[in-house]
Design a protein around this motif. Structure first.
Motif, PDB file in Angstrom:
ATOM      1  N   ASP A  23       0.799  -1.217   0.000  1.00 53.97           N
ATOM      2  CA  ASP A  23       0.000   0.000   0.000  1.00 53.97           C
ATOM      3  C   ASP A  23       0.835   1.272   0.000  1.00 53.97           C
ATOM      4  O   ASP A  23       0.336   2.338   0.359  1.00 53.97           O
ATOM      5  CB  ASP A  23      -0.932   0.000   1.223  1.00 53.97           C
ATOM      6  CG  ASP A  23      -0.170  -0.240   2.525  1.00 53.97           C
ATOM      7  OD1 ASP A  23       1.039  -0.528   2.446  1.00 53.97           O
ATOM      8  OD2 ASP A  23      -0.786  -0.157   3.605  1.00 53.97           O
ATOM      9  N   LEU A  24       2.088   1.200  -0.370  1.00 52.71           N
ATOM     10  CA  LEU A  24       2.954   2.369  -0.289  1.00 52.71           C
ATOM     11  C   LEU A  24       3.695   2.639  -1.594  1.00 52.71           C
ATOM     12  O   LEU A  24       4.086   1.707  -2.296  1.00 52.71           O
ATOM     13  CB  LEU A  24       3.991   2.182   0.823  1.00 52.71           C
ATOM     14  CG  LEU A  24       3.468   2.149   2.260  1.00 52.71           C
ATOM     15  CD1 LEU A  24       4.619   1.919   3.228  1.00 52.71           C
ATOM     16  CD2 LEU A  24       2.725   3.419   2.608  1.00 52.71           C
ATOM     17  N   PRO A  25       3.911   3.916  -1.898  1.00 51.47           N
ATOM     18  CA  PRO A  25       4.782   4.270  -3.027  1.00 51.47           C
ATOM     19  C   PRO A  25       6.234   4.047  -2.620  1.00 51.47           C
ATOM     20  O   PRO A  25       6.541   3.928  -1.434  1.00 51.47           O
ATOM     21  CB  PRO A  25       4.486   5.767  -3.230  1.00 51.47           C
ATOM     22  CG  PRO A  25       4.115   6.254  -1.867  1.00 51.47           C
ATOM     23  CD  PRO A  25       3.380   5.113  -1.208  1.00 51.47           C
ATOM     24  N   PRO A  53       5.129  10.155  -6.386  1.00 49.54           N
ATOM     25  CA  PRO A  53       4.146   9.373  -5.621  1.00 49.54           C
ATOM     26  C   PRO A  53       4.388   9.412  -4.114  1.00 49.54           C
ATOM     27  O   PRO A  53       3.443   9.542  -3.332  1.00 49.54           O
ATOM     28  CB  PRO A  53       4.315   7.953  -6.183  1.00 49.54           C
ATOM     29  CG  PRO A  53       4.902   8.149  -7.537  1.00 49.54           C
ATOM     30  CD  PRO A  53       5.795   9.341  -7.422  1.00 49.54           C
ATOM     31  N   LYS A  74       1.862  11.353  -1.158  1.00 50.74           N
ATOM     32  CA  LYS A  74       1.314  10.635  -0.009  1.00 50.74           C
ATOM     33  C   LYS A  74       1.794  11.251   1.299  1.00 50.74           C
ATOM     34  O   LYS A  74       1.030  11.409   2.249  1.00 50.74           O
ATOM     35  CB  LYS A  74       1.727   9.160  -0.075  1.00 50.74           C
ATOM     36  CG  LYS A  74       1.012   8.279   0.958  1.00 50.74           C
ATOM     37  CD  LYS A  74       1.342   6.823   0.746  1.00 50.74           C
ATOM     38  CE  LYS A  74       0.557   5.930   1.712  1.00 50.74           C
ATOM     39  NZ  LYS A  74      -0.885   5.919   1.425  1.00 50.74           N
ATOM     40  N   ARG A 103       0.161  14.707   1.984  1.00 46.28           N
ATOM     41  CA  ARG A 103      -1.241  14.584   2.380  1.00 46.28           C
ATOM     42  C   ARG A 103      -1.409  14.155   3.829  1.00 46.28           C
ATOM     43  O   ARG A 103      -2.516  14.104   4.345  1.00 46.28           O
ATOM     44  CB  ARG A 103      -1.947  13.565   1.478  1.00 46.28           C
ATOM     45  CG  ARG A 103      -2.242  14.070   0.073  1.00 46.28           C
ATOM     46  CD  ARG A 103      -2.865  12.970  -0.756  1.00 46.28           C
ATOM     47  NE  ARG A 103      -3.193  13.440  -2.099  1.00 46.28           N
ATOM     48  CZ  ARG A 103      -3.635  12.647  -3.070  1.00 46.28           C
ATOM     49  NH1 ARG A 103      -3.796  11.337  -2.834  1.00 46.28           N
ATOM     50  NH2 ARG A 103      -3.913  13.140  -4.260  1.00 46.28           N
ATOM     51  N   GLU A 105      -0.874  11.186   5.020  1.00 41.92           N
ATOM     52  CA  GLU A 105      -1.448   9.850   5.124  1.00 41.92           C
ATOM     53  C   GLU A 105      -0.566   8.891   5.911  1.00 41.92           C
ATOM     54  O   GLU A 105      -0.987   7.789   6.251  1.00 41.92           O
ATOM     55  CB  GLU A 105      -1.698   9.280   3.729  1.00 41.92           C
ATOM     56  CG  GLU A 105      -2.701  10.099   2.925  1.00 41.92           C
ATOM     57  CD  GLU A 105      -2.921   9.529   1.534  1.00 41.92           C
ATOM     58  OE1 GLU A 105      -2.560   8.347   1.332  1.00 41.92           O
ATOM     59  OE2 GLU A 105      -3.453  10.249   0.675  1.00 41.92           O
TER      60      GLU A 105
END
Length: 681
Positions: free
Chosen positions: A135-137, A366, A370, A373, A375
Motif C-alpha cells: 500500500d505504499l509508493p 508518488p 502521499k 497529504r 497519510e
C-alpha cells in the motif's frame, strides 16, 4: 541558443551512439560467456585466467585508441576502439568471474536481497511501487530498478535472473558515457586514460552496489562540468574591458554556449542521481553548492583586484593628463557591482536545480504526494542508523601500501600542486573536500543519534583521486621529459609503466571482489541451484511454495501479502511482504516497529478466533499467507530490530506462533520441506 544546441546535440548524439555500442559489446559478451559450462570461480582458476586475457585485450584496444588519437589518424576508429575497450573491460572484469552463476556480486545475501526484491517488483509491473509493502509508493529511488525491470521484460527474464546482465550492461554503458563526457572536457587521448582509470577503480570498490556505481563513473566529469558552469573568471574581465567600448559580455560569447550547456548537463546528472541513489544525489548537491560558494568568493576577490587595478590606471591617466578633466581623465572601464557578479552564479545554480528537480519528480512524486497529504508518518525510520568502523574514520587511500594507494597519492600531489592553475584540479579538489566534509559531518551527527552514511562515499573518493592520479601521471611524465630533455627515449618507458600498471591493477580487481564473487556461487538462485554444484539451501523449495500459494489463493502473486522472515522468497517472486527484512531498508512510511509489535501480539494470542479478529482489525493490509519455519509444536519467524549505535546495528530474534492458532477451517496449512505455508481462506 544555436551554440548551445550544437554543442549539446553533438555530445548527446555521441553519448547515445557510444551507449549503443557498449550495450551491444556487453550483451554479446555475456551471451558468449553463458554458452560454455564453466567451472565455479571459487573452485578453479580457469575463469580467473580468462578474465586476465580479456582484460589485456580490452586494455590493448584502449592503447590503440590513444595511439590513433595522438597520431591524428582515423578519429572515428579511435572512438569505437575506446567505446569497445571500456565496455569490454567492464564486461570481462565482472562477467567472466560470474560466468558460471546466474547471480550478481553478493548473490542474494543481505543488501543484495532487497535490491533483487526491488528489481523483481518493477519487473512485475512498470508502476512505481514500494519493493515490499503493498500500500505504499517507493521511498528508495526507483530509477535504476525501473530500467532493470524493462530490461527483464524485454529479455523475458525473471527479475532476479536479469539482475546480473543488467547490472553489467548498465556499468558498461555508464563507463562509455563517462568517457564521452570526458572527451568533451579535455584532450581526447587523456580522456581515454582518465576514463579507464576511473572505470577500473569503480569496478573494484563500487561494483557490488551497481546502481550507485553508474553514478560514481559520472561523478568526476560531472564535477568538472559543474565548475565550468559556475566559475567563469573570464566573465568579469570581459565585462570590465567591454564596458568602456559599449559592448556587453553576452555579445562577446555569441559564438559559444557561455557555459549553459554545462549548466544543463549538471542538472541532468543531479536529476539522474536523485532518480537512482538519494545519498549520492545529496552529496552531489552538496558538492555543487560548495562550488557555487567558492566561485562566488573567487569572483568577489577578482572584482576587488579589478577595482584596485582600475584605480591605479585612473590615477596614472590623471597624472599623465596633468590633472586635466575631460576625456583624458575618464576611466577606460567600469567594474560591475558585486551583485552583478553573484547574480549569474545564482541563476545558473537555480537552473541546475530546476532541471534536476524535474527529473527527480519522475520517481519521487508518488511518495511526496502521499507524505504531504499526511497519510503516513516517518515512524521508525532508521535508514541512517549504521556506523561501521570505516564510517568512524576518514578514508585516506593515498597512504595505503598498494598500487591503488600509490596512484591515489600521485593524484593527491597533483591536486595540491595544480589547484591554483588547473580548473580540472580545482573541480576534483572541491569534490574531494566535499567528501571529507561530509564524512566529518557524518561523524558529528553520531552525537545526535544518527549518521550520514559517509562510509558509502569511498567509491566516489577513489574515483576522484583516480582521475587526479591519471592527470598527475601524464603531467608528471611530461615534466620528467623536460627535466631529462630526452622525450623520445622516455616516452616508451612511461607508456610501458602505464600499461603494466593498468594490467597489474586490473588483475587485482577479482581479488578485491573475491568475497562478493564467492557469495554469488554459494547462494542458491531462483531456480533452486547453487552455481558451485553444492547442495542447495532451503531456497530450493521456493518453487513448490509459489505453486501452492497461487493454487490456494487463486490470485496473482502481486495481489497477495505474505508474512515471512525468508524474504529472499519475495526477491524471487513478486509477492508483497507484510514486514521487511530490516528497518534500514523498510519504507519509513510503513511503521516498521509498529508492524513488528503487531506480529508479536499475534504470536501471543490463544485461539484461532482471536487471531482472525486481530487480522481483521489490523491497521495495515493483513497477511493473506504466512510462510513459517516448522519447529516442533510451533511455527517460527526470525525478525529484526534496530539496535544502533551498536555494530552490528541489527539484532535478530525469533517469534514463535503456537500451531494451535491455525487449527481452524479458515486456515489451510501445507508443509513444504522445512517450511510451513499457512493460507487464509
Amino acid at each position: 541558443m544555436t551554440p548551445l544546441l550544437r554543442q549539446a546535440g553533438s555530445a548527446a548524439g555521441e553519448a547515445v551512439l557510444g551507449a549503443v555500442v557498449a550495450a551491444v559489446v556487453a550483451g554479446v559478451g555475456l551471451v558468449a560467456f553463458s554458452t560454455v559450462e564453466w567451472p565455479a570461480f571459487n573452485a578453479s582458476n580457469v575463469l580467473r585466467a580468462l578474465t586476465t586475457v580479456g582484460q589485456v585485450v580490452a586494455l590493448g584496444m584502449l592503447v590503440a585508441a590513444i595511439w590513433l588519437i595522438r597520431v591524428k589518424k582515423w578519429p572515428w576508429v579511435a572512438k569505437v576502439l575506446a567505446w569497445g575497450g571500456l565496455s569490454g573491460f567492464v564486461t570481462v572484469t565482472l562477467g567472466m568471474p560470474l560466468a558460471a552463476t546466474k547471480l550478481y556480486l553478493f548473490g542474494m545475501s543481505v543488501d543484495q536481497e532487497f535490491r533483487t526484491q526491488y528489481l523483481t517488483r518493477l519487473t512485475d509491473s512498470a508502476a512505481l511501487h514500494d519493493m515490499n509493502y503493498i500500500d505504499l509508493p517507493p521511498f528508495y529511488p526507483a530509477g535504476w530498478f525501473w530500467f532493470g525491470g524493462r530490461f527483464a521484460n524485454l529479455t523475458g527474464m525473471a527479475g532476479w535472473e536479469a539482475f546480473k546482465p543488467y547490472a553489467i550492461i548498465a556499468l558498461a554503458v555508464a563507463a562509455v558515457v563517462a568517457y564521452v563526457l570526458w572527451s568533451n572536457l579535455i584532450r581526447a587521448d587523456w580522456a581515454v586514460a582518465v576514463a579507464a582509470a576511473t572505470t577500473a577503480v569503480t569496478l573494484a570498490y563500487g561494483a557490488p552496489e551497481a546502481y550507485g556505481a553508474v553514478l560514481v563513473l559520472l561523478f568526476a566529469p560531472a564535477l568538472v562540468l559543474a565548475w565550468g558552469a559556475l566559475h567563469r573568471p573570464a566573465a568579469l574581465t570581459a565585462r570590465t574591458v567591454l564596458a568602456g567600448a559599449g559592448e556587453t559580455h553576452e555579445d562577446s560569447e555569441t559564438r559559444t554556449a557561455g557555459g549553459w550547456g554545462a549548466v544543463i548537463g549538471v542538472g541532468l546528472f543531479l536529476g539522474l542521481s536523485a532518480a537512482f541513489y538519494t545519498l549520492y544525489f545529496v552529496v552531489a548537491v552538496f558538492s555543487v553548492c560548495l562550488m557555487a560558494l567558492i566561485a562566488a568568493a573567487l569572483m568577489l576577490r577578482e572584482r576587488r583586484r579589478a577595482l584596485r587595478t582600475q584605480r591605479h590606471r585612473d590615477a596614472a591617466a590623471r597624472s599623465t593628463a596633468g590633472g586635466q578633466t575631460g576625456d583624458a581623465a575618464t576611466p577606460s572601464a567600469v567594474v560591475p557591482g558585486a551583485w552583478a557578479e553573484l547574480w549569474p552564479i545564482l541563476v545558473r545554480l537555480i537552473t541546475i536545480g530546476a532541471v534536476a528537480g524535474v527529473l527527480a519528480l519522475t520517481v519521487w512524486m508518488p511518495f511526496l504526494v502521499k507524505f504531504l497529504r499526511g497519510e503516513a508518518s516517518f515512524a521508525g525510520g532508521s535508514a541512517f542508523h549504521y556506523l561501521p568502523e570505516t564510517g568512524s574514520e576518514l578514508a585516506l587511500p593515498m597512504f595505503q601500501f598498494s598500487l591503488v594507494g600509490a596512484f591515489c597519492l600521485i593524484g593527491t600531489i597533483w591536486l595540491v600542486l595544480r589547484v591554483g592553475s588547473s580548473r580540472r584540479a580545482q573541480a576534483l579538489a572541491i569534490g574531494v573536500v566535499a567528501v571529507y566534509l561530509w564524512s566529518l559531518l557524518s561523524m558529528t551527527a553520531t552525537a545526535a543519534g544518527t549518521t550520514l552514511l559517509s562510509f558509502r562515499l569511498e567509491p566516489i573518493l577513489y574515483s576522484l583521486l583516480a582521475a587526479a592520479g591519471a592527470f598527475g601521471f601524464v603531467e608528471g611524465a611530461r615534466a620528467v621529459y623536460q627535466v631529462l630533455n630526452e622525450p623520445e627515449r622516455m616516452r616508451p618507458v612511461v607508456a610501458a609503466v602505464a600499461v603494466l600498471g593498468a594490467v597489474a591493477f586490473s588483475q587485482e580487481i577479482p581479488h578485491v571482489l573475491d568475497a562478493e564473487i564467492t557469495t554469488a556461487y554459494t547462494d542458491t538462485d531462483g531456480n533452486g541451484v547453487r552455481a558451485d554444484k553444492r547442495p542447495p539451501s532451503a531456497v530450493s523449495h521456493y518453487a513448490k511454495i509459489d505453486a501452492a500459494l497461487r493454487d490456494q489463493t487463486g490470485r496473482p502473486r502481486d495481489a497477495s501479502v505474505v508474512l515471512t522472515a525468508d524474504t529472499s522468497f519475495l526477491a524471487i517472486y513478486p509477492y508483497y511482504g507484510f514486514q521487511a527484512l530490516t528497518s534500514h531498508y523498510a519504507n519509513p512510511l510503513a511503521d516498521f516497529p509498529g508492524r513488528t509489535a503487531e506480529i508479536k501480539r499475534w504470536a501471543g494470542l490463544k485461539t484461532p478466533e482471536e487471531l482472525i479478529q486481530a487480522l481483521q482489525r489490523c491497521p495495515w493490509r493483513a497477511p493473506d499467507a504466512f510462510l513459517f519455519r516448522n519447529a516442533g509444536d510451533q511455527y517460527t519467524l526470525r525478525l529484526s530490530e534496530d539496535v544502533y549505535p551498536n555494530d552490528p546495528n541489527v539484532k535478530r530474534f525469533t517469534v514463535a506462533f503456537p500451531k494451535a492458532l491455525f487449527e481452524d477451517a479458515r486456515f489451510q496449512v501445507t508443509d513444504i520441506g522445512p517450511f510451513t505455508l499457512v493460507v487464509r481462506r
